[in-house]
Design an enzyme around this catalytic site. Structure first.
Site, PDB file in Angstrom:
ATOM      1  N   LYS A 134     -22.309  17.828  21.351  1.00 11.54           N
ATOM      2  CA  LYS A 134     -21.154  18.273  22.150  1.00 11.54           C
ATOM      3  C   LYS A 134     -20.297  17.101  22.614  1.00 11.54           C
ATOM      4  CE  LYS A 134     -23.286  22.654  23.540  1.00 11.54           C
ATOM      5  NZ  LYS A 134     -24.559  22.545  22.766  1.00 11.54           N
ATOM      6  N   ARG A 135     -20.080  16.129  21.729  1.00  7.06           N
ATOM      7  CA  ARG A 135     -19.337  14.943  22.097  1.00  7.06           C
ATOM      8  C   ARG A 135     -17.845  15.250  22.249  1.00  7.06           C
ATOM      9  NH1 ARG A 135     -24.027  13.564  23.049  1.00  7.06           N
ATOM     10  NH2 ARG A 135     -24.887  11.542  22.455  1.00  7.06           N
TER      11      ARG A 135
END
Lengths: 316, 316
Positions: free
Chosen positions: A106-107
């Site tokens: 989930k960068r």
């Protein structure tokens, strides 16, 4: 193309189940923990060793019935650099067994920093004029859209360059996901719908021979109505569906993310596969030592259940 | 309370400048690179060594003129587990020199996974009944609000337990930040405003003796009008301001995030401090070997410029 590689594997295995490897210590059978803690020096190193041993056992048991594994980065980062090493080792081992690896990280960040993340997860780096080399070399990574296209573009470029994929968070499976995602704009659109439109638009240049884009989306099984709506908004996106099983989503719920061709979605299960040996339906049949067999039984059960639900969905 | 610890350090140093340690290889002076690459075995390890040596030089030179450093996780993760080790080593060194450490990681996930991230960055873990221990033990971490309170709550709990802080992305400094953040709901509110309201609400229980909450926000200096608006929406939040310097934000822009007490914001600069030795205003005075002295000169220049802009802001 990532989407085509994924579909090829899904078809070969007749399975759209993704095994989530989120190895919390309390999921790991005691004999694996004991062995790792006898062998290693420090507690972080031991935890990392136990995680890898557990993952390896699971992968050996299920690699022929799932197209991909999803590694939740948080459960590795929790154990410091040793945990990160276990993340890499697990990813490498899964790839050796022919599995696609999705890094659930989930960068998100602004342009140049998003490029650094993309390089770390799916791209390549060059140091001091050395040839390009991979760091993690996952097949896909999850990304958060809150920063807009600046934070996504470097990933899309790497998807194009290296035949990789991303899954952009659209409608997440958690209870409070609506707090931001369900807000309705003055044009009558929800935020998740607007993000979904972006996903479709951003993915247009990466559509493979099967009609699906390597720019995918995350849509929780816990929101079946929104999933149905989003399937029609993002016609070409491959959808990664969390929330099945332990979080409450059913096979029928998950089926909403598929298209009539029986494709278009992969369903993740983490706890229900990893902890199958503790589950009511399996615990009488398998001991803790047989955690891998139990995981396989649960994966096959889930695969069949979803395949049936998907077929049913498009009948009459 | 993190907010009080931060304010104490800001007052002691009369500085609200945060040095961003985002060590891209091309920022690092050649003699540091050469030394690291002669010494190390593999290229990732060498890169990590060079990063740490560079950071150490910078920290030694500026620790008495900044209250905190902000480490951008992406530039460490890019070099694999070795890079992550350099991240930890840098954080530890900065803490030894009396600096607060902000991990700029923009993490986000659903409840239990957010807990794992929080444990990794600001909390503690316990393995197999061992006593609680810290992993990174940063003083604060940046988080992304797209998943709502589920993804934030575990961090808030750790802030409370361990006197730590978080900075929630509200209005980011990048060009496309408006794509999601500027959308207007049917009630006439922007998404960033709604997030800001949540920040104020979520932070209400963590307000310290100086009137500021340890639940802070990120608001880019590149959006001065929104910064002014957001300052009044989030009266108690400490605001981390990126976008000053290389990204185009001025001291006057940054001053919009302060309150009349001269507090309420910290201004990050990464490239302009790390690469001061290459900048037009410093390159004739300092050689590449004097990168640390140049960084100090630029930090002091910036500190004074911002202090003046903040004072001016509240005069007539």
């Amino acid at each position: 193309m990532f989407a085509d590689r994924l579909i090829e594997s899904i078809k070969a295995k007749n399975s759209c189940v993704v095994a989530g490897l989120d190895p919390r210590i309390e999921y790991i059978p005691s004999q694996i923990l004991k062995k790792a803690f006898n062998y290693c020096g420090t507690d972080l190193k031991c935890a990392a060793q136990a995680i890898y041993d557990f993952n390896k056992g699971l992968i050996d048991s299920i690699y022929d019935v799932v197209p991909a594994v999803k590694l939740q980065s948080a459960y590795y980062e929790m154990y410091g650099a040793d945990g990160v090493k276990a993340f890499y080792k697990t990813a490498n081992y899964a790839k050796k067994k022919g599995l696609l690896v999705i890094a659930d990280a989930k960068r998100n960040d602004i342009g140049t920093t998003a490029q650094a993340y993309s390089s770390a997860f799916i791209g390549k780096i060059s140091i001091e004029g050395t040839t390009l080399r991979s760091v993690l070399d996952a097949d896909a990574v999850t990304v958060n859209p809150y920063l807009g296209i600046d934070g996504i573009k470097p990933f899309i470029e790497d998807c194009n360059k290296y035949r990789k994929g991303i899954f952009i968070l659209v409608k997440t499976s958690n209870k409070s996901s609506g707090q931001i995602q369900d807000l309705v704009t003055k044009d009558g659109k929800t935020i998740y719908e607007i993000v979904a439109n972006h996903v479709e638009e951003w993915g247009a240049s990466l559509i493979g021979k099967n009609g699906y884009s390597s720019i995918g989306a995350v849509v929780g099984a816990t929101y079946p109505n929104q999933a149905k709506e989003l399937r029609s908004v993002m016609k070409h996106a491959y959808i990664l569906v969390p929330g099945y099983g332990a979080q409450g989503g059913t096979a029928e719920d998950a089926a909403n993310s598929f298209n009539e061709d029986g494709l278009g979605a992969i369903i993740n299960a983490s706890r229900s596969i990893m902890c199958a040996y503790k589950a009511d339906i399996w615990k009488d049949k398998y001991t803790e030592n047989q955690f891998a067999e139990a995981a396989r039984a649960e994966t096959i059960r889930m695969r069949d259940e979803i395949n049936i639900a998907v077929k049913k969905q498009f009948k009459g």
